[in-house]
Design an enzyme around this catalytic site. Structure first.
Site, PDB file in Angstrom:
ATOM      1  N   ALA A 250       0.794  -1.241   0.000  1.00  0.00           N
ATOM      2  CA  ALA A 250       0.000   0.000   0.000  1.00  0.00           C
ATOM      3  C   ALA A 250       0.825   1.290   0.000  1.00  0.00           C
ATOM      4  CB  ALA A 250      -1.012   0.029   1.149  1.00  0.00           C
ATOM      5  N   ALA A 251       2.145   1.200  -0.176  1.00  0.00           N
ATOM      6  CA  ALA A 251       2.960   2.429  -0.244  1.00  0.00           C
ATOM      7  C   ALA A 251       2.480   3.294  -1.411  1.00  0.00           C
ATOM      8  CB  ALA A 251       4.433   2.088  -0.412  1.00  0.00           C
ATOM      9  N   GLY A 252       2.277   2.648  -2.549  1.00  0.00           N
ATOM     10  CA  GLY A 252       1.843   3.393  -3.733  1.00  0.00           C
ATOM     11  C   GLY A 252       0.453   3.989  -3.547  1.00  0.00           C
ATOM     12  N   ASP A 253      -0.422   3.265  -2.875  1.00  0.00           N
ATOM     13  CA  ASP A 253      -1.775   3.789  -2.630  1.00  0.00           C
ATOM     14  C   ASP A 253      -1.708   5.001  -1.697  1.00  0.00           C
ATOM     15  OD1 ASP A 253      -2.844   1.754  -4.147  1.00  0.00           O
ATOM     16  OD2 ASP A 253      -3.209   0.445  -2.424  1.00  0.00           O
TER      17      ASP A 253
END
Ligand code: ADP
Length: 306
Positions: A250-253
């Site tokens: 979820a880093a990109g989210d």
């Protein structure tokens, strides 16, 4: 200054064991947990936690996970008034296995997420039209997302598409021009362009190449390296903040949630990129999907009070 997410919402069911079982094998695990996930829900939670009014448009099913998903997203401060209960479907889930070294296997079952259609765009019309920023991903039907994009854009809002996951058939040329900002990670960039960026310079060239395909602004996310952007406002590579990463899920989210929060507050693209980078970096310092999204105070601290 509101943000709207038109996208996916899942319950993640994560099982932990010494190792990933072989085919046909039954293995005792050490623990399991459930949490909120789905790229759409994660991005919504990340934006809401940064204090920006955020609404979510999507579907859960008619099963027990539906209540859990609705309760959780609202608990994180997201307006879930446009979350539809689709009784003919199951709530989207991700079934995740994690071994002692943190390696994982994941099955995602779209369920109700796969059923977003023109009626969802219609019922969300006023919300889409008054949004400063609309966040999209490709875990729900792209055709429906592009119809939502058209509503927001016609009313003067900004549309950010995370082309994730890239469909096996690729992304049609008209998708690039139907949104304002495209935000692939390095793997997705490789799938879109045919070459995977490895360095900061590569990322900047890739962002330019995505613009040549028709994207107004392109952001290429490069994990622990940072992210490049190229658009009418200029271009640069923004190095990642140095943090102790424990789980990059979820880093990109969270990056996209931070970007939307910044843009919705009227920050320049360069400033919003810093906010996005800080949000993405902090998300890697804790386990989980939506629950890994940082608070505004944490992001401000990492940004050095700026
Ligand atoms: P995705 O989760 O979509 O694969 P990335 O892994 O590229 O996306 O992460 C998105 C952004 O989050 C990166 O561009 C960076 O700014 C930040 N980020 C990711 N991993 C780290 C890390 N280990 N340390 C610091 N920042 C990170």
């Amino acid at each position: 200054m509101s943000v709207t997410v038109f996208g996916s919402i899942n319950i993640d069911v994560t099982a932990y064991a010494e190792r990933i079982p072989a085919i046909g094998e039954t293995l005792h695990g050490t623990a399991y947990k459930t949490g909120l996930g789905g790229k759409g829900a994660n991005q919504a939670v990340a934006a809401a936690r940064l204090g920006v009014p955020t609404a979510f448009v999507g579907r859960v099913g008619g099963d027990g996970f539906a209540d859990e998903a609705a309760r959780q997203i609202a608990g994180y401060g997201v307006d879930a008034g446009l979350l539809l209960r689709d009784r003919d479907a199951a709530t989207g889930i991700a079934v995740i296995g994690v071994d002692a070294e943190g390696r994982n296997v994941i099955w995602v079952i779209a369920g109700a997420n796969g059923r977003l259609d023109a009626t969802d765009v219609e019922r969300a019309q006023p919300q889409l039209a008054r949004s400063k920023v609309l966040l999209l991903q490709i875990e729900v039907p792209l055709e429906s997302s592009l119809a939502a994009a058209a509503v927001t854009r016609a009313a003067g809002g900004l549309v950010v598409l995370d082309p994730a996951p890239v469909p096996p058939s690729g992304v049609a040329d008209q998708v690039y021009t139907a949104v304002d900002i495209l935000t692939p990670n390095e793997v997705e960039t490789g799938m879109l362009l045919g070459t995977t960026p490895r360095t900061a310079d590569d990322a900047l060239s890739s962002a330019r190449a995505l613009r040549a395909r028709g994207a107004r602004t392109a952001i290429v996310k490069m994990g622990a390296l940072g992210a490049a952007y190229s658009g009418p406002e200029g271009e640069a590579f923004v190095p990642a903040f140095k943090v102790q990463a424990v789980d990059t899920v979820a880093a990109g989210d969270c990056f996209n949630g931070g970007l939307a929060a910044g843009l919705a507050q009227g920050l320049s693209l360069a400033e919003a990129m810093r906010m996005a980078s800080a949000t993405g970096a902090l998300a890697t310092t804790r386990q989980g999907s939506a629950e890994a999204a940082p608070t505004l105070a944490e992001v401000r601290k990492l940004l050095g009070g700026s």
